[in-house]
Design a protein around this motif. Sequence first.
Motif, PDB file in Angstrom:
ATOM      1  N   ALA A   1       4.509  -8.993  -6.031  1.00 49.58           N
ATOM      2  CA  ALA A   1       4.606  -9.081  -7.490  1.00 49.58           C
ATOM      3  C   ALA A   1       3.358  -8.565  -8.185  1.00 49.58           C
ATOM      4  O   ALA A   1       3.449  -7.816  -9.171  1.00 49.58           O
ATOM      5  CB  ALA A   1       4.878 -10.522  -7.901  1.00 49.58           C
ATOM      6  N   ASN A   2       2.194  -8.944  -7.671  1.00 49.99           N
ATOM      7  CA  ASN A   2       0.940  -8.548  -8.325  1.00 49.99           C
ATOM      8  C   ASN A   2       0.475  -7.163  -7.887  1.00 49.99           C
ATOM      9  O   ASN A   2      -0.002  -6.375  -8.705  1.00 49.99           O
ATOM     10  CB  ASN A   2      -0.151  -9.580  -8.033  1.00 49.99           C
ATOM     11  N   GLY A   3       0.640  -6.874  -6.599  1.00 50.77           N
ATOM     12  CA  GLY A   3       0.185  -5.582  -6.095  1.00 50.77           C
ATOM     13  C   GLY A   3       1.003  -4.419  -6.596  1.00 50.77           C
ATOM     14  O   GLY A   3       0.532  -3.278  -6.633  1.00 50.77           O
ATOM     15  N   LEU A   4       2.254  -4.698  -6.983  1.00 50.50           N
ATOM     16  CA  LEU A   4       3.149  -3.638  -7.456  1.00 50.50           C
ATOM     17  C   LEU A   4       3.644  -3.944  -8.870  1.00 50.50           C
ATOM     18  O   LEU A   4       4.776  -3.619  -9.230  1.00 50.50           O
ATOM     19  CB  LEU A   4       4.327  -3.481  -6.492  1.00 50.50           C
ATOM     20  N   SER A   5       2.804  -4.549  -9.650  1.00 42.07           N
ATOM     21  CA  SER A   5       3.201  -4.957 -11.000  1.00 42.07           C
ATOM     22  C   SER A   5       3.647  -3.767 -11.843  1.00 42.07           C
ATOM     23  O   SER A   5       4.467  -3.916 -12.764  1.00 42.07           O
ATOM     24  CB  SER A   5       2.055  -5.694 -11.689  1.00 42.07           C
ATOM     25  N   HIS A   6       3.125  -2.559 -11.543  1.00 44.44           N
ATOM     26  CA  HIS A   6       3.522  -1.377 -12.319  1.00 44.44           C
ATOM     27  C   HIS A   6       4.983  -1.007 -12.087  1.00 44.44           C
ATOM     28  O   HIS A   6       5.581  -0.278 -12.882  1.00 44.44           O
ATOM     29  CB  HIS A   6       2.615  -0.189 -11.958  1.00 44.44           C
ATOM     30  N   LEU A   7       5.579  -1.525 -10.998  1.00 35.57           N
ATOM     31  CA  LEU A   7       6.994  -1.278 -10.720  1.00 35.57           C
ATOM     32  C   LEU A   7       7.886  -2.388 -11.269  1.00 35.57           C
ATOM     33  O   LEU A   7       9.097  -2.337 -11.107  1.00 35.57           O
ATOM     34  CB  LEU A   7       7.222  -1.136  -9.208  1.00 35.57           C
ATOM     35  N   LYS A   8       7.266  -3.390 -11.893  1.00 36.01           N
ATOM     36  CA  LYS A   8       7.989  -4.525 -12.492  1.00 36.01           C
ATOM     37  C   LYS A   8       9.039  -5.090 -11.512  1.00 36.01           C
ATOM     38  O   LYS A   8      10.242  -5.120 -11.813  1.00 36.01           O
ATOM     39  CB  LYS A   8       8.649  -4.112 -13.808  1.00 36.01           C
ATOM     40  N   PRO A   9       8.592  -5.530 -10.351  1.00 42.48           N
ATOM     41  CA  PRO A   9       9.548  -5.926  -9.313  1.00 42.48           C
ATOM     42  C   PRO A   9      10.392  -7.146  -9.658  1.00 42.48           C
ATOM     43  O   PRO A   9       9.914  -8.099 -10.275  1.00 42.48           O
ATOM     44  CB  PRO A   9       8.649  -6.209  -8.099  1.00 42.48           C
ATOM     45  N   ASP A  10      11.671  -7.071  -9.270  1.00 42.68           N
ATOM     46  CA  ASP A  10      12.572  -8.216  -9.244  1.00 42.68           C
ATOM     47  C   ASP A  10      12.821  -8.546  -7.781  1.00 42.68           C
ATOM     48  O   ASP A  10      12.611  -7.709  -6.892  1.00 42.68           O
ATOM     49  CB  ASP A  10      13.895  -7.885  -9.935  1.00 42.68           C
ATOM     50  N   PHE A  11      13.325  -9.762  -7.538  1.00 36.48           N
ATOM     51  CA  PHE A  11      13.555 -10.202  -6.169  1.00 36.48           C
ATOM     52  C   PHE A  11      14.941 -10.803  -6.020  1.00 36.48           C
ATOM     53  O   PHE A  11      15.529 -11.301  -6.980  1.00 36.48           O
ATOM     54  CB  PHE A  11      12.499 -11.239  -5.757  1.00 36.48           C
TER      55      PHE A  11
ATOM     56  N   ALA B   1       0.827  -1.207   0.000  1.00 32.48           N
ATOM     57  CA  ALA B   1       0.000   0.000   0.000  1.00 32.48           C
ATOM     58  C   ALA B   1       0.861   1.257   0.000  1.00 32.48           C
ATOM     59  O   ALA B   1       0.553   2.243  -0.689  1.00 32.48           O
ATOM     60  CB  ALA B   1      -0.925  -0.010   1.221  1.00 32.48           C
ATOM     61  N   TRP B   2       1.957   1.223   0.750  1.00 31.89           N
ATOM     62  CA  TRP B   2       2.862   2.386   0.801  1.00 31.89           C
ATOM     63  C   TRP B   2       3.483   2.649  -0.568  1.00 31.89           C
ATOM     64  O   TRP B   2       3.462   3.778  -1.070  1.00 31.89           O
ATOM     65  CB  TRP B   2       3.965   2.141   1.833  1.00 31.89           C
ATOM     66  N   LEU B   3       4.020   1.593  -1.194  1.00 33.97           N
ATOM     67  CA  LEU B   3       4.711   1.784  -2.469  1.00 33.97           C
ATOM     68  C   LEU B   3       3.751   2.111  -3.614  1.00 33.97           C
ATOM     69  O   LEU B   3       4.170   2.680  -4.620  1.00 33.97           O
ATOM     70  CB  LEU B   3       5.556   0.560  -2.797  1.00 33.97           C
ATOM     71  N   LYS B   4       2.488   1.769  -3.453  1.00 34.31           N
ATOM     72  CA  LYS B   4       1.511   2.181  -4.459  1.00 34.31           C
ATOM     73  C   LYS B   4       1.364   3.696  -4.482  1.00 34.31           C
ATOM     74  O   LYS B   4       1.024   4.283  -5.519  1.00 34.31           O
ATOM     75  CB  LYS B   4       0.156   1.528  -4.175  1.00 34.31           C
ATOM     76  N   THR B   5       1.634   4.336  -3.352  1.00 36.85           N
ATOM     77  CA  THR B   5       1.456   5.785  -3.261  1.00 36.85           C
ATOM     78  C   THR B   5       2.720   6.558  -3.636  1.00 36.85           C
ATOM     79  O   THR B   5       2.627   7.724  -4.018  1.00 36.85           O
ATOM     80  CB  THR B   5       1.044   6.200  -1.837  1.00 36.85           C
ATOM     81  N   CYS B   6       3.900   5.922  -3.503  1.00 35.09           N
ATOM     82  CA  CYS B   6       5.125   6.709  -3.739  1.00 35.09           C
ATOM     83  C   CYS B   6       6.113   6.058  -4.692  1.00 35.09           C
ATOM     84  O   CYS B   6       7.059   6.713  -5.129  1.00 35.09           O
ATOM     85  CB  CYS B   6       5.828   7.022  -2.416  1.00 35.09           C
ATOM     86  N   GLY B   7       5.936   4.798  -5.033  1.00 37.11           N
ATOM     87  CA  GLY B   7       6.875   4.150  -5.939  1.00 37.11           C
ATOM     88  C   GLY B   7       6.608   4.512  -7.383  1.00 37.11           C
ATOM     89  O   GLY B   7       5.458   4.557  -7.817  1.00 37.11           O
TER      90      GLY B   7
ATOM     91  N   ASP C   1       9.711   4.079  -9.824  1.00 38.56           N
ATOM     92  CA  ASP C   1      10.773   3.439 -10.587  1.00 38.56           C
ATOM     93  C   ASP C   1      10.723   1.924 -10.419  1.00 38.56           C
ATOM     94  O   ASP C   1      10.215   1.404  -9.413  1.00 38.56           O
ATOM     95  CB  ASP C   1      12.140   3.940 -10.115  1.00 38.56           C
ATOM     96  N   ARG C   2      11.276   1.229 -11.397  1.00 36.71           N
ATOM     97  CA  ARG C   2      11.364  -0.221 -11.309  1.00 36.71           C
ATOM     98  C   ARG C   2      12.123  -0.601 -10.038  1.00 36.71           C
ATOM     99  O   ARG C   2      13.144   0.004  -9.691  1.00 36.71           O
ATOM    100  CB  ARG C   2      12.069  -0.777 -12.543  1.00 36.71           C
ATOM    101  N   VAL C   3      11.638  -1.632  -9.328  1.00 40.97           N
ATOM    102  CA  VAL C   3      12.146  -1.921  -7.989  1.00 40.97           C
ATOM    103  C   VAL C   3      12.711  -3.331  -7.880  1.00 40.97           C
ATOM    104  O   VAL C   3      12.241  -4.261  -8.533  1.00 40.97           O
ATOM    105  CB  VAL C   3      11.021  -1.717  -6.943  1.00 40.97           C
ATOM    106  N   THR C   4      13.735  -3.459  -7.061  1.00 42.53           N
ATOM    107  CA  THR C   4      14.245  -4.759  -6.630  1.00 42.53           C
ATOM    108  C   THR C   4      13.964  -4.897  -5.134  1.00 42.53           C
ATOM    109  O   THR C   4      14.293  -4.008  -4.356  1.00 42.53           O
ATOM    110  CB  THR C   4      15.752  -4.895  -6.865  1.00 42.53           C
ATOM    111  N   PHE C   5      13.348  -6.006  -4.762  1.00 43.81           N
ATOM    112  CA  PHE C   5      13.155  -6.334  -3.354  1.00 43.81           C
ATOM    113  C   PHE C   5      14.185  -7.387  -2.966  1.00 43.81           C
ATOM    114  O   PHE C   5      14.252  -8.455  -3.586  1.00 43.81           O
ATOM    115  CB  PHE C   5      11.750  -6.905  -3.106  1.00 43.81           C
ATOM    116  N   THR C   6      14.979  -7.092  -1.950  1.00 42.08           N
ATOM    117  CA  THR C   6      15.927  -8.068  -1.432  1.00 42.08           C
ATOM    118  C   THR C   6      15.506  -8.470  -0.028  1.00 42.08           C
ATOM    119  O   THR C   6      15.384  -7.618   0.855  1.00 42.08           O
ATOM    120  CB  THR C   6      17.354  -7.497  -1.384  1.00 42.08           C
ATOM    121  N   PHE C   7      15.280  -9.759   0.164  1.00 40.91           N
ATOM    122  CA  PHE C   7      14.975 -10.274   1.500  1.00 40.91           C
ATOM    123  C   PHE C   7      16.294 -10.534   2.216  1.00 40.91           C
ATOM    124  O   PHE C   7      17.143 -11.278   1.726  1.00 40.91           O
ATOM    125  CB  PHE C   7      14.145 -11.556   1.411  1.00 40.91           C
ATOM    126  N   HIS C   8      16.458  -9.897   3.362  1.00 39.15           N
ATOM    127  CA  HIS C   8      17.724  -9.930   4.080  1.00 39.15           C
ATOM    128  C   HIS C   8      17.429 -10.195   5.547  1.00 39.15           C
ATOM    129  O   HIS C   8      16.295 -10.438   5.928  1.00 39.15           O
ATOM    130  CB  HIS C   8      18.467  -8.602   3.871  1.00 39.15           C
TER     131      HIS C   8
END
Length: 384
Positions: free
Chosen positions: A77-87, A42-48, A50-57
């Motif tokens: 992946a689906n909720g932020l598909s407009h950011l074309k997320p990689d992981f 929900a947060w990134l839908k409001t401010c994201g 650019d294309r994003v990479t999510f790293t689980f650390h």
Amino acid sequence: MKNPFHIMIIPTLGCPGRCKYCWSSEEGSPIMTIETVKEIVAWLKTCGKDRVTFTFHGGEPLLAGADFYMQALPLLANGLSHLKPDFAMQTNLWRMTSEIAEVLAEYHIPLGSSIDGPEDITDSQRGEGYYEKCMKGYATAQAAGLQVRFICTFTNKSVKQKEDIFNFFKERGFVLKLHPALPSMKSENPKEWALEPAEYGELLVYLLDKALDNLGTVEVMNINDLCRCVFTRRGSVCTYVDCMGSTFAIGPDGSIYPCYRFVGMPEWVMANVRDRPTLEQLMASEPGLRMTAFSKYVDTACRDCSHIRYCRGGCPYNAIAPTGGALEGVDPHCPAYKRIFDEINNRLNDEMFAEPMEGMGFGMPVTKKKKAGIMDLMRASICR
């Protein structure tokens, strides 16, 4: 990262390992809930934008369990598909199961893990049995088709066995990525394992030579990255890039930090995802202002350094976390960075302005075999 926006998700600070130079907490720490993942979306839908990479650390992200990733990955992946997320994920692999491996493989998630060389060296630094548990998880990940690369932490003790460590990675066909052990802020003897800048610089030059001598046989990621910095005149990886405003970390409770290494330090909380802060608000927070101040400090402190464009004073965390945020200098590993950047620049200049070999320019074949150089390394890196 290959994407302009990088979000590091820290499902827990807990870890089952007992690495002797680590600053993380013990197993049993709180684990992020799926509700917090929904808040991230929900947060990134409001401010994201650019294309994003999510790293689980972490900590150890696999402690969150298979159910967490089965729910979290489609939400992101689906909720932020407009950011074309990689992981991506950084894990010690101890808790890797076929169930977790399958869901990670579904999203083509590359894994970074940690191993410090041969079993005796690894276990002496990371605890008895670490190597065996990591290799067991590695086999499970490989069976699912996951790509795994290892980070090797060099300490002031293991650096004395650098040849054995290099040969270990070479013989097994592992890509070598190195990390210098840092002073632990949670230890009574912070520098017990820390690699001093001078030793680190010499290690990097040693690995440059080994990478060139073994070109096409073994890949040393750090050396490729450092050469790329010099060649392109811009930082392209963590440590040598101005990350302010483009990289953030989210702790288990949804708190937002400038980087994963600050997670768990209350004074570095910028906001919480549930408050839906804008990127501008994050950078206007007290931690954001400290990070920006570091960047401005580098502009002055490093203005006469020939490497400023692609080094940017090194890692802000290394520079300001030990001082409580006070600007008392750049990354303490600066001498190591100068050592290797000078070496690469000098060798590159020698290659570019060297006298032509006998026979060149007259239609005659060159019979003298040229030793591999920086340009050869860059060509090989680009072609991979």
